[in-house]
Design a protein around this motif. Structure first.
Motif, PDB file in Angstrom:
ATOM      1  N   MET A  77       0.831  -1.195   0.000  1.00  0.00           N
ATOM      2  CA  MET A  77       0.000   0.000   0.000  1.00  0.00           C
ATOM      3  C   MET A  77       0.875   1.258   0.000  1.00  0.00           C
ATOM      4  O   MET A  77       1.819   1.373   0.784  1.00  0.00           O
ATOM      5  CB  MET A  77      -0.919   0.009   1.217  1.00  0.00           C
ATOM      6  CG  MET A  77      -2.011  -1.035   1.155  1.00  0.00           C
ATOM      7  SD  MET A  77      -3.112  -0.863  -0.262  1.00  0.00           S
ATOM      8  CE  MET A  77      -3.974   0.644   0.133  1.00  0.00           C
ATOM      9  N   ILE A  78       0.555   2.189  -0.905  1.00  0.00           N
ATOM     10  CA  ILE A  78       1.197   3.509  -0.933  1.00  0.00           C
ATOM     11  C   ILE A  78       0.236   4.457  -0.213  1.00  0.00           C
ATOM     12  O   ILE A  78      -0.845   4.737  -0.716  1.00  0.00           O
ATOM     13  CB  ILE A  78       1.445   3.977  -2.374  1.00  0.00           C
ATOM     14  CG1 ILE A  78       2.346   2.968  -3.104  1.00  0.00           C
ATOM     15  CG2 ILE A  78       2.070   5.365  -2.390  1.00  0.00           C
ATOM     16  CD1 ILE A  78       2.559   3.285  -4.570  1.00  0.00           C
ATOM     17  N   LYS A 115      -2.883   0.764  -4.433  1.00  0.00           N
ATOM     18  CA  LYS A 115      -2.485  -0.642  -4.340  1.00  0.00           C
ATOM     19  C   LYS A 115      -1.377  -0.920  -5.357  1.00  0.00           C
ATOM     20  O   LYS A 115      -1.551  -0.733  -6.555  1.00  0.00           O
ATOM     21  CB  LYS A 115      -3.684  -1.552  -4.598  1.00  0.00           C
ATOM     22  CG  LYS A 115      -3.416  -3.025  -4.298  1.00  0.00           C
ATOM     23  CD  LYS A 115      -4.570  -3.907  -4.742  1.00  0.00           C
ATOM     24  CE  LYS A 115      -5.814  -3.638  -3.952  1.00  0.00           C
ATOM     25  NZ  LYS A 115      -6.893  -4.596  -4.311  1.00  0.00           N
ATOM     26  N   ASN A 116      -0.243  -1.375  -4.844  1.00  0.00           N
ATOM     27  CA  ASN A 116       0.922  -1.652  -5.675  1.00  0.00           C
ATOM     28  C   ASN A 116       1.268  -3.127  -5.565  1.00  0.00           C
ATOM     29  O   ASN A 116       1.607  -3.603  -4.474  1.00  0.00           O
ATOM     30  CB  ASN A 116       2.105  -0.788  -5.214  1.00  0.00           C
ATOM     31  CG  ASN A 116       3.281  -0.849  -6.160  1.00  0.00           C
ATOM     32  OD1 ASN A 116       3.131  -1.196  -7.326  1.00  0.00           O
ATOM     33  ND2 ASN A 116       4.462  -0.525  -5.667  1.00  0.00           N
ATOM     34  N   PHE A 117       1.149  -3.883  -6.655  1.00  0.00           N
ATOM     35  CA  PHE A 117       1.506  -5.300  -6.661  1.00  0.00           C
ATOM     36  C   PHE A 117       3.008  -5.421  -6.908  1.00  0.00           C
ATOM     37  O   PHE A 117       3.522  -4.873  -7.888  1.00  0.00           O
ATOM     38  CB  PHE A 117       0.729  -6.050  -7.740  1.00  0.00           C
ATOM     39  CG  PHE A 117      -0.758  -6.056  -7.513  1.00  0.00           C
ATOM     40  CD1 PHE A 117      -1.316  -6.751  -6.454  1.00  0.00           C
ATOM     41  CD2 PHE A 117      -1.604  -5.363  -8.364  1.00  0.00           C
ATOM     42  CE1 PHE A 117      -2.687  -6.754  -6.250  1.00  0.00           C
ATOM     43  CE2 PHE A 117      -2.971  -5.357  -8.176  1.00  0.00           C
ATOM     44  CZ  PHE A 117      -3.515  -6.056  -7.109  1.00  0.00           C
ATOM     45  N   LEU A 121       1.181  -1.015 -10.577  1.00  0.00           N
ATOM     46  CA  LEU A 121       0.169  -0.249  -9.852  1.00  0.00           C
ATOM     47  C   LEU A 121      -1.220  -0.673 -10.313  1.00  0.00           C
ATOM     48  O   LEU A 121      -1.479  -0.781 -11.517  1.00  0.00           O
ATOM     49  CB  LEU A 121       0.355   1.243 -10.088  1.00  0.00           C
ATOM     50  CG  LEU A 121       1.245   2.010  -9.104  1.00  0.00           C
ATOM     51  CD1 LEU A 121       1.360   3.454  -9.535  1.00  0.00           C
ATOM     52  CD2 LEU A 121       0.706   1.926  -7.702  1.00  0.00           C
ATOM     53  N   TYR A 122      -2.116  -0.903  -9.354  1.00  0.00           N
ATOM     54  CA  TYR A 122      -3.487  -1.290  -9.701  1.00  0.00           C
ATOM     55  C   TYR A 122      -4.242  -0.082 -10.233  1.00  0.00           C
ATOM     56  O   TYR A 122      -4.293   0.977  -9.600  1.00  0.00           O
ATOM     57  CB  TYR A 122      -4.207  -1.859  -8.476  1.00  0.00           C
ATOM     58  CG  TYR A 122      -5.662  -2.156  -8.734  1.00  0.00           C
ATOM     59  CD1 TYR A 122      -6.038  -3.234  -9.516  1.00  0.00           C
ATOM     60  CD2 TYR A 122      -6.660  -1.337  -8.213  1.00  0.00           C
ATOM     61  CE1 TYR A 122      -7.370  -3.508  -9.767  1.00  0.00           C
ATOM     62  CE2 TYR A 122      -7.995  -1.601  -8.453  1.00  0.00           C
ATOM     63  CZ  TYR A 122      -8.347  -2.687  -9.230  1.00  0.00           C
ATOM     64  OH  TYR A 122      -9.663  -2.951  -9.481  1.00  0.00           O
ATOM     65  N   GLY A 123      -4.840  -0.247 -11.412  1.00  0.00           N
ATOM     66  CA  GLY A 123      -5.597   0.839 -12.022  1.00  0.00           C
ATOM     67  C   GLY A 123      -6.909   0.382 -12.614  1.00  0.00           C
ATOM     68  O   GLY A 123      -7.329   0.918 -13.640  1.00  0.00           O
ATOM     69  N   SER A 171       7.000   9.906  -3.875  1.00  0.00           N
ATOM     70  CA  SER A 171       7.705   9.702  -2.606  1.00  0.00           C
ATOM     71  C   SER A 171       7.972   8.220  -2.357  1.00  0.00           C
ATOM     72  O   SER A 171       9.067   7.831  -1.927  1.00  0.00           O
ATOM     73  CB  SER A 171       6.867  10.288  -1.466  1.00  0.00           C
ATOM     74  OG  SER A 171       7.430   9.978  -0.213  1.00  0.00           O
ATOM     75  N   GLN A 172       6.976   7.372  -2.643  1.00  0.00           N
ATOM     76  CA  GLN A 172       7.153   5.927  -2.461  1.00  0.00           C
ATOM     77  C   GLN A 172       8.209   5.377  -3.410  1.00  0.00           C
ATOM     78  O   GLN A 172       9.016   4.520  -3.026  1.00  0.00           O
ATOM     79  CB  GLN A 172       5.819   5.212  -2.691  1.00  0.00           C
ATOM     80  CG  GLN A 172       5.856   3.700  -2.500  1.00  0.00           C
ATOM     81  CD  GLN A 172       5.687   3.289  -1.050  1.00  0.00           C
ATOM     82  OE1 GLN A 172       5.557   4.142  -0.171  1.00  0.00           O
ATOM     83  NE2 GLN A 172       5.663   2.002  -0.790  1.00  0.00           N
ATOM     84  N   LEU A 173       8.232   5.845  -4.647  1.00  0.00           N
ATOM     85  CA  LEU A 173       9.230   5.384  -5.612  1.00  0.00           C
ATOM     86  C   LEU A 173      10.643   5.749  -5.168  1.00  0.00           C
ATOM     87  O   LEU A 173      11.580   4.953  -5.312  1.00  0.00           O
ATOM     88  CB  LEU A 173       8.934   5.982  -6.991  1.00  0.00           C
ATOM     89  CG  LEU A 173       7.669   5.492  -7.695  1.00  0.00           C
ATOM     90  CD1 LEU A 173       7.422   6.290  -8.965  1.00  0.00           C
ATOM     91  CD2 LEU A 173       7.748   4.002  -8.012  1.00  0.00           C
ATOM     92  N   VAL A 174      10.815   6.944  -4.608  1.00  0.00           N
ATOM     93  CA  VAL A 174      12.125   7.344  -4.090  1.00  0.00           C
ATOM     94  C   VAL A 174      12.557   6.421  -2.954  1.00  0.00           C
ATOM     95  O   VAL A 174      13.704   5.963  -2.901  1.00  0.00           O
ATOM     96  CB  VAL A 174      12.088   8.817  -3.614  1.00  0.00           C
ATOM     97  CG1 VAL A 174      13.377   9.180  -2.877  1.00  0.00           C
ATOM     98  CG2 VAL A 174      11.885   9.748  -4.793  1.00  0.00           C
ATOM     99  N   ASP A 175      11.623   6.104  -2.046  1.00  0.00           N
ATOM    100  CA  ASP A 175      11.944   5.196  -0.931  1.00  0.00           C
ATOM    101  C   ASP A 175      12.274   3.794  -1.425  1.00  0.00           C
ATOM    102  O   ASP A 175      13.169   3.128  -0.886  1.00  0.00           O
ATOM    103  CB  ASP A 175      10.774   5.135   0.051  1.00  0.00           C
ATOM    104  CG  ASP A 175      10.675   6.386   0.913  1.00  0.00           C
ATOM    105  OD1 ASP A 175      11.723   7.014   1.159  1.00  0.00           O
ATOM    106  OD2 ASP A 175       9.559   6.736   1.332  1.00  0.00           O
TER     107      ASP A 175
END
Length: 602
Positions: free
Chosen positions: A255-256, A280-282, A296-298, A479-483
């Motif tokens: 989860m992001i 939701k990120n698988f 990414l769920y879309g 931000s999540q991608l950077v982490d």
């Protein structure tokens, strides 16, 4: 005689009474009609029963039909064969598979080493280079371009953002994840000022970048739900795929976090996650926690750019996610672990037979395809001692299903291992208030050991999560991608044998982004000399501006002779720049002068 007498009297009555003739005709027609309807009712009933019998017999495959000439083994004779789905349904992998469930030993065990592949060390040296392996410098260039372009759209002018300023902005965001304050303005406030951040960039410049940071050209907008972040996300995903892979992966949701109202249907809710609201990120991650691929769920747009066969498209969202993430696995054989949201017998069959990938995971009871008839119910298994298990297999399709009773009953499916050999593990007992020995099938042991890769990655991100609260939903994803890039860089750094804590790694990354390839700034730096003291019309040869101001390789060296300084009019020195090959002085005392530094600054 009596009957003949009654008939004669009834005929005489009808002959002398004309009205009675009509009554007689009415009852005659009524009785005839009722008899006719009853005849057709029984005829249709018999026909219906015959049709249903034929339909049931038609569902039995030819290879399972009894024959006088066929010879079957004891196992095949005792196999439970569930009825096949209605052939009038659209073609699917479920309708094409025939299951023969048995209470028997699994014949297709595959024994693999714990470490499937020998991983080679990378040639990366610095912490910043590890980060750039995933968050490549071309991404910074793209962000600078799109941010300036977005500012022109909004303001009518560019904010003149540079790559160094974006690096400083990223460094500030990373430091904010380590040293947390209630509001980002507190880092610049007089009472709570934090010098590492406040000295790096003024608050107004930080707010300006935060307001206009952008990742895509808005004029190229399409129907993609994640259009605002897709180009950046795809480049990072491709960088993740460059990592040398481990061979054993877990697939799960990540989860992001996002609680805003601007994301529309992109925002999801999962009650079992620590961060329940968000995107939701698988994710496919290794046992070490390194993320190799993600989607990414879309909704209907989830599998943009991906293709599936007709059979693969019928196994549901969870199964298609696993297949999509497994399409990028380079080294095989490989093993994939997933929970009951994803797993089904059809998915495990496709992975082994068509992808060359083994699989193991928990499975829901409504997906067991008939094998639940041979397994005990949850109530029956709960009545037995803790650690009890039951197993059925389908050796034809290379599937093993195991049901195990622990704190609650869990069902697992595998294509490479079954229950045996059983082992004993330590589990906490609430009644005895201590750990006790519990019997554990091998399939459960393998699942518990290898399933936690995505959860580990999620936990590492949560330790020093980069804060980025904004009404613009895509900034949370950024931000999540950077982490994710930072954690992958740290885990790869550790894989190469360099032992550094995650917090120290982030501190070093902050220094690298804020100071690498740029002139250092300090409040105590010596001021430049006055214009009247500078040499404006040099006689001797000077380097070109492209060399003089490139901030690379300009080091001082002490020479054998003293010469005039090439920057000021009064200085004499033996120190010269080894790259520019000009003498430059620096003086200490009451009147400080640093011509060496000032000569190389614009």
């Amino acid at each position: 005689m009596v009957t003949t007498l009654y008939i004669a009297k009834f005929t005489q009555f009808l002959f002398f009474n004309e009205s009675a003739v009509f009554v007689y005709l009415f009852f005659y027609l009524l009785i005839k009609t009722v008899c006719f309807e009853l005849f057709f009712f029984f005829f249709r009933l018999q026909n219906l029963q015959l049709t249903r019998a034929h339909k049931i017999l038609a569902l039995v495959p030819a290879q399972n039909a009894c024959s006088d000439d066929s010879s079957t083994s004891d196992e095949e004779a005792n196999a439970y064969i569930p009825p096949s789905p209605d052939t009038s349904d659209p073609p699917s992998i479920a309708s094409s598979l025939n299951y023969q469930w048995l209470k028997a030993v699994f014949r297709h065990n595959v024994s693999l080493e714990e470490n499937l592949y020998n991983l080679h060390q990378t040639q990366i040296e610095t912490v910043l280079d590890y980060f750039y392996f995933f968050f490549s410098p071309d991404l910074i260039t793209d962000i600078v371009y799109n941010t300036n372009l977005y500012a022109v759209e909004q303001l009518g002018r560019s904010i003149q953002l540079t790559e160094d300023e974006i690096k400083s902005f990223l460094a500030i965001q990373i430091m904010m994840g380590i040293v947390q304050m209630p509001a980002y303005t507190d880092y610049w406030a007089r009472k709570t000022r934090y010098p590492l951040i406040a000295d790096l960039m003024p608050l107004k410049k930080y707010q300006q970048i935060r307001r206009y940071i952008h990742f895509v050209d808005n004029t190229l907008q399409d129907s993609d739900r994640y259009f605002k972040i897709r180009p950046l996300m795809e480049k990072i995903r491709k960088n993740f795929l460059k990592i040398e892979e481990e061979g054993k992966y877990s697939i799960d949701e990540m989860m992001i976090p996002y609680k805003g109202r601007k994301a529309g249907k992109r925002k999801q809710y999962i009650k079992m996650k620590p961060k329940k609201w968000g995107f939701k990120n698988f994710v496919r991650a290794g046992v070490s926690g390194i993320i190799y691929d993600f989607i990414l769920y879309g909704g209907d747009d989830t599998f943009r750019g991906l293709t599936f066969s007709e059979k693969e498209a019928t196994i549901g969202l969870g199964g298609m996610v696993v297949l999509a993430l497994c399409q990028t696995i380079k080294k095989k054989p490989a093993i994939v672990y997933a929970d009951n949201f994803f797993m089904s017998p059809e998915l495990t069959y496709i992975l082994r037979e068509e992808y060359g990938i083994l699989s193991l995971g928990t499975i829901r009871t409504n997906r067991l395809r008939g094998c639940q008839e041979l397994l005990p119910t949850d109530k029956q298994l709960k009545k037995k001692k803790r650690g009890s298990s039951a197993q059925v297999v389908c050796n034809k399709n290379k599937l093993a299903v195991v049901k195990w009773n622990d704190n609650k009953v869990v069902t697992l499916i595998s294509t490479y291992i079954d229950s045996y050999p059983l082992e004993t593990i330590k589990r906490y007992d609430k009644d005895e208030k201590k750990k006790v020995d519990v019997e554990c099938p091998q399939v459960v042991k393998h699942y518990n050991k290898h399933m936690g890769g995505v959860d580990l990655a999620d936990m590492l991100i949560s330790l020093y999560r980069t804060p980025f609260k904004s009404h613009r939903w895509y900034l949370g994803i950024f931000s999540q991608l950077v982490d994710m890039c930072i954690n992958n860089a740290w885990l790869l750094h550790r894989r190469d044998g360099k032992k550094t804590s995650l917090k120290d790694f982030r501190f070093e990354l902050f220094d690298g982004l804020s100071k690498s390839n740029r002139i250092g700034t300090n409040q105590n730096v010596t001021d430049d000399i006055g214009e009247n003291l500078k040499i404006h019309k040099p006689v001797s040869v000077r380097p070109t501006d492209s060399v003089r101001f490139d901030n690379t390789g300009h080091l001082p060296e002490a020479g054998n002779e003293t010469m005039r300084c090439k920057y000021c009019k009064s200085g004499r020195t033996s120190v010269y720049c080894i790259k520019c090959n000009v003498h430059l002085c620096f003086v200490v005392g009451k009147i400080k002068r640093n011509c060496f530094r000032n000569f190389h600054l614009k």
